[in-house]
Design an enzyme around this catalytic site. Structure first.
Site, PDB file in Angstrom:
ATOM      1  N   CYS A  63       0.774  -1.310  -0.050  1.00 34.25           N
ATOM      2  CA  CYS A  63      -0.147   0.056   0.118  1.00 34.25           C
ATOM      3  C   CYS A  63       0.872   1.367   0.053  1.00 34.25           C
ATOM      4  O   CYS A  63       1.849   1.453   0.857  1.00 34.25           O
ATOM      5  CB  CYS A  63      -0.860   0.125   1.273  1.00 34.25           C
ATOM      6  SG  CYS A  63      -1.999   1.388   1.136  1.00 34.25           S
ATOM      7  N   HIS A  70       3.384  -1.053   6.409  1.00 29.58           N
ATOM      8  CA  HIS A  70       3.667  -2.378   5.854  1.00 29.58           C
ATOM      9  C   HIS A  70       5.432  -2.525   5.747  1.00 29.58           C
ATOM     10  O   HIS A  70       5.778  -3.873   5.647  1.00 29.58           O
ATOM     11  CB  HIS A  70       2.986  -2.727   4.577  1.00 29.58           C
ATOM     12  CG  HIS A  70       1.673  -2.815   4.877  1.00 29.58           C
ATOM     13  ND1 HIS A  70       1.051  -4.067   5.342  1.00 29.58           N
ATOM     14  CD2 HIS A  70       0.814  -2.257   4.352  1.00 29.58           C
ATOM     15  CE1 HIS A  70      -0.332  -4.086   5.430  1.00 29.58           C
ATOM     16  NE2 HIS A  70      -0.602  -2.915   4.732  1.00 29.58           N
TER      17      HIS A  70
END
Lengths: 573, 383
Positions: A63, A70
């Site tokens: 993302c 992440h």
């Protein structure tokens, strides 16, 4: 005509590809709801067989909005597997980057993505700027960008847009819908803040880039620590961070907070944002390290909205299943043992109502079968809701002083009871409350970092990867969209297996074998839609979760399969 | 020395643009600037900067400014394929005195899923309406890789379950110019990395129209916006390299203008992250920097309005604007020269690229750089 199927695809102003379908009865009451993603990318599959130190860079590409979450998760899962503890300087630097992400994500979500569900831009055009300015002082002692002259400029600017009949990105929205509740003056205030936020999001992104090289997709974390030691040694850079952080913190206190109080009062009686918490089981995890042993938020979960008892999270009780998802093995498995093969069964043909109110040939979910690329994570077999609402409510229930103070103040300012938090409006308010707590407290991490740098300049821990050893580790934390976990196994010095269980997966998942609805679906059932051609209520509720769908459609473990064989039968049932 | 021929070409182009019907009356970029409290002087400063960024002579600045003013006639459709929205986010960070909001005003953004107010059927109406209304006149920008062939179903959009592939082809067929924004739409990107489970393809393999690749993961805000201006100035595709990347942005190697180049030449290398060399700003080649193999203007333009870039933040370049970089540049924290014949994919890494391009320019560069790094260190140790 008794029952009707309504399709909303694409859900815009989110990250990724999401489709919502509802079935309504003759009174436009939602009887059934289905949430499904229509994109799958397979990043865990791609990560396999690679150097563990590369994993963070690849998981980061899950993302570009949660651009730090992440990355950190990918790096820290490997650190956990290898038993590495990064130096305090590295941990606090990561917190500062994380703080910038929270201060970026939450205001942008409210103003650029979610705000238009509450703010009628067209209505703002009939506002009296002078009255609007006076109105702004009702909600804030020093309102942000709300002088009458400034509001007039904003209004003129948008007026030109509308008069020319070319609204660009504002075209064809649900303007004038009967469930918009703000006055023209209030709409104008919010519109002014919409434009201000567009400027400030750039500033706070710079704050992340100071230590992170760039934003989106920063590049200064490495397994064992951080690489930006030159920036940490530079007082000018630390000061730059502080100033940019402060600019957004100021906006949060003088615009975001008062606007939520204003909206809270205006929408206090709007059924589509109340009494619809979705899944009432709320879960979060300890995160946001601001000192050696000091965290802003604590972990835990509550069941059925009962804030009198908070339970500790047991990571062994997390599973994912795929009964209604486009994968083969439906069995609920722990993420370390996740096992999934794509099994696309497609849509069915049907007629649904288009924007003109006519019935048009469409594709609809196979509601008796599979209908999403998102799997269904469960905790101890139960659906859980994650996100700022879970983080704030759990911390409130635990008596976290920083949280209690802001929540109590907000309830006092809006005159709403605590129970009002359990709603769509509550989700939106809790996101602001979380942002405010970060804005008011995260510089503690900067102060502690500076104090520590005086005595210790280390930024990376040393480690060895033994190719003959097998490792297993995970990251669990709480990021802007809620509880996030990444799970990895390392064998022969390369990644053997990777699974990410992300916030949007918890909230957006399809039903499970027991037919349990996750939060997106649960919050829609029982709601009335004013105009089937303009299902504003649906997107208003779904936006309150800040959906991040590219995050949610990560899942795939290919244990036992050859990597090169990805032939999926596209012939639909 | 002014290039008169080039200037004349641009002048003709601008004259042609001036004659086009306006989408919005009285909404030139200058008018928008004024509304936002910016002076002509601010604007000219910005134009000068963009002129430099596009490697045009400084005397072209007024022409750049004029092109920007005319740019409000350009409808833009932005499609999201298999992506992470990082490129859209990069666009939102765009550059120079609050020029970002202005870009939104002067390009008429007809369709952009992250920003637009409409949803569902209404959103699809916007897309169809824009394609129809501005047939052959709009710029298409595509973000994300595109699942193709038997795997096209990995992405569908809209109430009719249209595949991303069909959306992209339809929008491409009627576009005036097509930009593939980011490494995913340029080269397939992360989802197309081995084993490419969704059979994701770059845009140029999906459409038979010419595509300008603007790679990077994500590309800097300057490279996204600069390309639109480049298109407006010349009215044709910019000069491209072998991978269809505009030369003005991707014409030189990161290594060539790197702020740590002096350290490289002096043989001063960070040996591992966190060491004394890292504190002194030594060259990052030995901890994996791919700057010597990567063509982009990061070392000149940086990111987030010049705030920083990976090498400044102490991490080597990962080569994110090169084709298949996920497979050919990893492991990202090891020098390429160290592993030419020893990759985790049994030779699918840099050595396979060598096969593909014959003599192996990358590999030779790698060997040469590695040799230089070695020699320089030895030389330094002897001092």
């Amino acid at each position: 005509m008794s029952e009707q199927r309504i399709v909303v695809d694409p859900i815009t102003r989110i990250e990724g590809h999401l489709r919502i379908e509802v079935v309504v009865d003759e009174n436009n009451m939602v009887k059934e709801a289905y949430s499904g993603s229509t994109l799958w990318r397979g990043i865990e599959t791609v990560v396999k067989g690679r150097d563990p130190r590369d994993a963070g860079f690849m998981t980061q590409r899950i993302c570009g909005v949660c651009t730090f979450s992440h990355y950190r998760a990918g790096i820290e899962a490997v650190e956990n597997a290898l038993g590495i503890v990064p130096p305090l300087n590295a941990k606090l630097t990561r917190t500062l980057m994380n703080a910038a992400l929270f201060l970026h994500d939450h205001p942008v979500h409210f103003y650029q993505l979610h705000g238009l569900d509450f703010v009628d831009v067209v209505s703002a055009l009939s506002a009296d700027p002078k009255k609007a300015s006076e109105e702004a002082f009702k909600w804030a002692e020093y309102p942000y960008a709300c002088g009458a002259d400034q509001l007039k400029l904003v209004q003129d600017k948008v007026k030109k847009f509308v008069e020319k009949g070319n609204l660009g990105p504002f075209a064809n929205a649900y303007w004038g819908h009967s469930t918009y509740k703000l006055t023209p003056e209030q709409n104008l205030i919010a519109l002014s803040h919409y434009l201000e936020c567009l400027k400030l999001q750039r500033t706070v992104a710079q704050a992340m880039a100071i230590f992170g090289a760039k934003q989106p997709h920063p590049q200064s974390l490495t397994v064992g620590g951080v690489t930006c030691i030159m920036d940490l040694q530079d007082p000018a850079r630390l000061g730059e961070y502080m100033v940019k952080f402060g600019e957004m913190a100021d906006f949060i206190n003088r615009a975001y907070y008062p606007d939520l109080v204003m909206a809270g009062k205006a929408y206090a009686n709007e059924p589509s944002v109340l009494n619809d918490v979705g899944t009432p089981n709320l879960m979060t995890y300890t995160d946001f390290q601001v000192g050696a042993n000091d965290y802003l938020f604590e972990g835990g979960y509550i069941l059925n909205g009962d804030v009198s008892k908070v339970y500790e999270v047991d990571e062994n009780k997390i599973t994912e299943e795929a009964t209604r998802s486009w994968y083969k093995n439906p069995a609920p498995l722990h993420p370390y043992d996740g096992e999934t093969d794509p099994n696309y069964t497609g849509f069915k043909d049907a007629k649904t109502m288009n924007a003109k109110g006519e019935m048009e040939e469409s594709k609809v979910f196979d509601i008796t079968g599979k209908y999403s690329w998102i799997k269904a994570p469960r905790y101890d077999g139960l659906t859980m809701q994650v996100g700022p609402i879970a983080n704030i409510v759990v911390n409130y229930a635990k008596g976290n002083k920083k949280v209690v103070a802001v929540v109590d103040q907000f309830l006092k300012d809006t005159g709403l009871p605590l129970s009002a938090v359990f709603s769509t409006l509550g989700r939106t308010a809790c996101r602001m409350i979380e942002a405010k707590i970060v804005a008011d407290n995260a510089l503690t991490a900067l102060n502690n970092l500076i104090a520590n740098l005086k005595i210790d300049q280390s930024t990376c821990a040393k480690y060895v990867i033994d190719n003959n050893k097998e490792y297993k580790g995970r990251f669990i934390g709480n990021v802007p969209r809620g509880m996030l976990s990444h799970w990895c196994r390392i064998k022969n010095g390369v990644i053997e297996n990777w699974q990410a269980v992300v916030p949007s997966t918890w909230n957006a998942s399809p039903k499970d074998a027991k037919g349990q609805m996750a939060s997106y679906e649960a919050c829609l059932v029982g709601m009335k839609i004013a105009d089937l051609k303009q299902p504003l209520e649906i997107i208003r509720k779904i936006h309150s979760y800040d959906p991040c769908i590219a995050c949610a459609v990560h899942v795939m473990d290919t244990k036992g399969n050859e990597l090169s064989k990805y032939k999926v039968n596209p012939n639909l049932i | 020395m002014v290039d008169h021929k080039l200037l004349n070409t641009i002048q003709d182009r601008l004259d042609a643009l001036s004659k086009m019907p306006k989408i919005k009356e009285n909404s030139s970029i200058m008018a928008v600037l004024k509304e936002n409290g910016f002076t002509r002087r601010d604007f000219m400063k910005w134009a000068g900067m963009m002129t430099a960024a596009m490697a045009l002579p400084a005397s072209f600045a007024p022409t750049v400014a004029k092109a920007a003013e005319l740019a409000d006639r350009l409808p833009v459709i932005w499609l999201h394929m298999a992506e992470c929205t990082g490129c859209s986010e990069s666009l939102l960070r765009t550059d120079a005195p609050t020029i970002d909001s202005l870009i939104f005003d002067y390009i008429s953004l007809e369709y952009h899923e992250t920003v637009m107010a409409a949803a569902g059927w209404q959103a699809e109406e916007n897309l169809e309406g824009a394609i129809e209304k501005y047939k052959g006149k709009y710029v298409l920008m595509v973000e994300g890789g595109i699942p193709d062939g038997d795997s096209a179903f990995y992405l569908t959009v809209g109430p009719k379950g249209t595949t991303g592939r069909d959306h992209a082809i339809h929008a491409s067929n009627n576009a005036l110019a097509i930009f593939a924004i980011g490494t995913c739409s340029s080269f397939g990107g992360i989802q197309a990395a081995r084993p490419n489970p969704t059979n994701s393809q770059p845009l140029y393999k999906i459409t038979n129209k010419p595509v300008i690749n603007v790679p990077g993961c994500p590309p800097s805000e300057k490279n996204i916006v600069g390309n639109v201006l480049n298109f407006l100035l010349f009215g044709s595709l910019p000069a491209l390299d072998v991978y269809n990347r505009p030369k003005w942005a991707y014409g030189i190697r990161i290594h060539d203008l790197c702020e740590r180049r002096g350290r490289f030449d002096a043989g001063e290398f960070v040996q591992e992250f966190g060491d004394e060399g890292a504190k002194q700003g030594y060259c990052l080649y030995k901890v994996g920097c791919k700057g010597p193999y990567t063509f982009n203007n990061c070392s000149r333009e940086r990111f987030n309005q010049h705030t920083s870039w990976p090498v400044q933040a102490g991490h080597g370049c990962i080569g994110c604007s090169e084709p298949d970089f996920w497979d050919t540049m990893g492991p990202f924290e090891k020098p390429l020269g160290d592993r030419l014949f020893d990759t985790v994919f049994d030779g699918i890494g840099a050595d396979a690229i060598t096969d593909k391009i014959g003599i192996g320019v990358l590999a030779i560069t790698g060997v040469a750089v590695a040799a230089h790094a070695l020699v320089s260190t030895v030389a330094k140790d002897k001092e």
